[in-house]
Design an enzyme around this catalytic site. Structure first.
Site, PDB file in Angstrom:
ATOM      1  N   LYS B  76      -8.107  -1.665  -1.276  1.00  0.00           N
ATOM      2  CA  LYS B  76      -7.301  -1.118  -2.372  1.00  0.00           C
ATOM      3  C   LYS B  76      -7.962   0.156  -2.888  1.00  0.00           C
ATOM      4  CE  LYS B  76      -5.346  -2.850  -6.777  1.00  0.00           C
ATOM      5  NZ  LYS B  76      -5.260  -4.065  -7.642  1.00  0.00           N
ATOM      6  N   SER B 154      -0.698  -5.584  -8.502  1.00  0.00           N
ATOM      7  CA  SER B 154      -0.910  -4.170  -8.272  1.00  0.00           C
ATOM      8  C   SER B 154      -1.518  -3.854  -6.911  1.00  0.00           C
ATOM      9  CB  SER B 154      -1.804  -3.603  -9.379  1.00  0.00           C
ATOM     10  OG  SER B 154      -3.100  -4.171  -9.331  1.00  0.00           O
ATOM     11  N   SER B 178      -2.833  -9.816  -9.600  1.00  0.00           N
ATOM     12  CA  SER B 178      -2.674  -8.703  -8.657  1.00  0.00           C
ATOM     13  C   SER B 178      -3.074  -9.017  -7.222  1.00  0.00           C
ATOM     14  CB  SER B 178      -3.452  -7.481  -9.146  1.00  0.00           C
ATOM     15  OG  SER B 178      -2.813  -6.924 -10.262  1.00  0.00           O
TER      16      SER B 178
END
Lengths: 100, 455
Positions: B76, B154, B178
């Site tokens: 990420k 996310s 997330s």
């Protein structure tokens, strides 16, 4: 849950997903009986920003402040045990430690 | 070369060790898939091709018993990578480059891993309360199974790229959902470890007392391999735990079941999937018990903590002239409003977290909880989320995150061709329970091996 429920209503229903990060804001405040954010507070926030907010952002800011104040109101409904401590702790360091 | 891009880490490692394929070839395959499939789903923040090819050549030149040696992975874009842009999904941070690697990135590279990409995410991990999937620098994360649906957030890019076979595995992060959300929406297996299990050094802070890092993979066994590599004490992150991670468990855990509202939420497919998982586990000898969480204002506390800590973590940015470059105007409003969070509200929320320890009494009746992540498949990608996020459930996102409990999300079925996710939630430090149950389930079922058509 209904799409037009406010975050506060959602919290009441126990179906809220209002937490940030993973989940979208359920910020629609239509029909919410909660008082509007006071104009002075919105102005105070905007004074802290480097650039003026767009009209759309101003409207959403009013909703966001209203929701935030709703959290303040809601949390008063849950009385904590007298003298309980927060889940945080300051760790004292000896003289040799000069930075985190 | 003929290697299935959806292979498990174990299969990829075996192919490498037997010289059926080289790390360079694997890396080229995944880079190409990221360029095409990944980019088409807005999953890629930055390809790290030069670094990846160097690391792949180095892996091919050495031998190692480490199961991650030579395996391409993505992280990420919330994790710092030396000399490579780390934009946190935010247009306002487009030129941000760190001169060091996050501990997680270092540990995976030390294990012989090959970093092929920084993966796209919701800007600033969504801390300002986003309301559109497009709250992301590269555009809305499109679901791996159906691009008209959202990939979740996310850790959008991590879920998408793992599900599409664009990486061997990926790393996501979670403040409140997330990892579990994109894992559920994209049919991945994601492992949110106990708070403090994995170092957050070099990770963007959203909420220091909640942020966690974990793998998003194609199986529980893969998650176990990756978590074992990244877990552990780190002097650069004082919140990391002293206890060593063990994924070995003793007696068969008893599974706690909450009261589910399938009918009220019109969740027929989720109900069928839920019972399929339960029936499978019961046939394997697992016992269940009905349990209930204490009724506490978890979501209110979560909102206040994320507001307070998020506004503090990003205060310089919020006050800067780049702030309004955020994609989603709801994020602008949310972060700005959070500047006014009261200290007394924050301290109430942190006191509530201690009071919420009473929830640990649930473990007197069971060793873990099984519950759907959400009651429905992913919502449409092109509509405001406050209009589409209906009957989704998700009550077991905030409480375990406030309490630091680990969870493993895994595919449990489908709704109209899109994945549904379940999760096993366990007490702090007992990741082994999550791991064991999902691994056992995946040994006798094949839901985790299903892939999007055309990928």
């Amino acid at each position: 849950m209904q799409a037009d429920q406010s975050r506060r209503q959602l919290l009441k229903s126990g179906a809220a997903l209002a937490a940030a990060t993973a989940l979208p804001a359920i910020v629609a405040a239509q029909g919410d009986e909660r008082p509007a954010a006071p104009p002075f507070l919105l102005e105070d926030i905007q004074k802290q920003l480097a650039k003026p907010l767009s009209d759309e952002a101003k409207k959403l800011l009013a909703d966001a402040v209203k929701n935030s104040r709703g959290n303040s109101d809601d949390r008063l409904k849950h009385k904590l045990t007298e003298n309980s401590e927060p889940a945080m702790r300051f760790v004292p360091s000896g003289r040799e430690r000069t930075s985190a | 070369m003929s290697v299935d891009p959806f292979s498990s880490i174990g299969e990829l490692g075996a192919a490498l060790r037997s010289k059926k394929v080289s790390s360079v070839e694997l890396t080229q395959m995944y880079l190409e898939r990221l360029r095409t499939l990944g980019a088409a789903h807005n999953a890629v923040a930055e390809l790290t091709e030069d670094l990846a090819m160097r690391q792949a050549r180095a892996a091919d030149a050495t031998s190692s018993s480490n199961p991650l040696h030579g395996i391409p992975f993505g992280v990420k874009d919330l994790l710092a990578t030396k000399g490579i842009p780390t934009r946190w999904g935010s247009p306002g941070h487009a030129d941000q480059v760190f001169d060091y690697d996050a501990t997680v990135v270092s540990r995976l590279q030390d294990a012989g891993g090959v970093l092929v990409a920084k993966l796209e995410m919701i800007e600033l991990a969504g801390g300002g309360n986003y309301n559109v999937a497009n709250a992301s620098r590269m555009g809305p994360g499109k679901n791996a199974w159906d691009p008209s649906l959202w990939a979740g957030g996310s850790s959008s890019g991590s879920g998408i790229s793992t599900a599409l076979g664009c990486v061997g595995y990926s790393i996501g992060t979670e403040t409140s959902g997330s990892i579990t959300c994109p894992s559920a929406f994209n049919g991945c297996t994601g492992f949110r470890a106990t708070y403090g299990r994995v170092s957050r050094h070099g990770a963007m802070a959203l909420a220091w007392t909640l942020d966690k890092i974990g793998p998003i993979c194609r199986s529980a066994e893969d998650c176990g391999l990756v978590l074992s590599a990244i877990a552990g004490k780190d002097p650069n992150d004082p919140s990391t735990l002293d206890q060593k991670l063990s994924l070995r468990s003793g007696k068969r855990p008893k599974i706690g079941l909450l009261k589910e509202d399938f009918a009220k939420n019109k969740a027929d497919a989720a109900e069928k999937s839920y019972h399929f998982v339960l029936d499978t586990l019961r046939k394997m000898g697992y016992e269940t018990a009905d349990v209930a969480m204490p009724d506490l204002p978890y979501e209110t506390a979560m909102n206040i903590i994320v507001d307070a800590e998020g506004a503090s973590a990003h205060e310089n940015f919020i006050r800067s002239d780049r702030f309004q470059m955020l994609q989603d105007v709801d994020q602008v409003a949310g972060f700005a409003a959070a500047l006014e969070t009261k200290a007394i509200d924050y301290l109430w929320a942190m006191r509530l977290r201690n009071e919420a320890l009473q929830a640990n009494r649930i473990w007197e009746k069971c060793d873990c909880i099984f519950t759907p992540v959400f009651y429905h498949k992913a919502v449409p990608v092109d509509q405001p989320l406050d209009k589409t996020w209906v009957n989704m459930g998700g009550e077991m996102i905030s409480p375990p995150n406030l309490l630091g409990w680990p969870a493993m999300a895994f595919p449990m079925g489908f709704e109209d061709g899109a994945p549904l996710g379940g999760q096993i939630i366990a007490p702090c430090f007992e990741e082994a329970t999550c791991y064991r149950i999902v691994r056992d389930f995946q040994r006798v079922t094949d839901l985790h091996k299903k892939h999007p058509s055309g990928a």
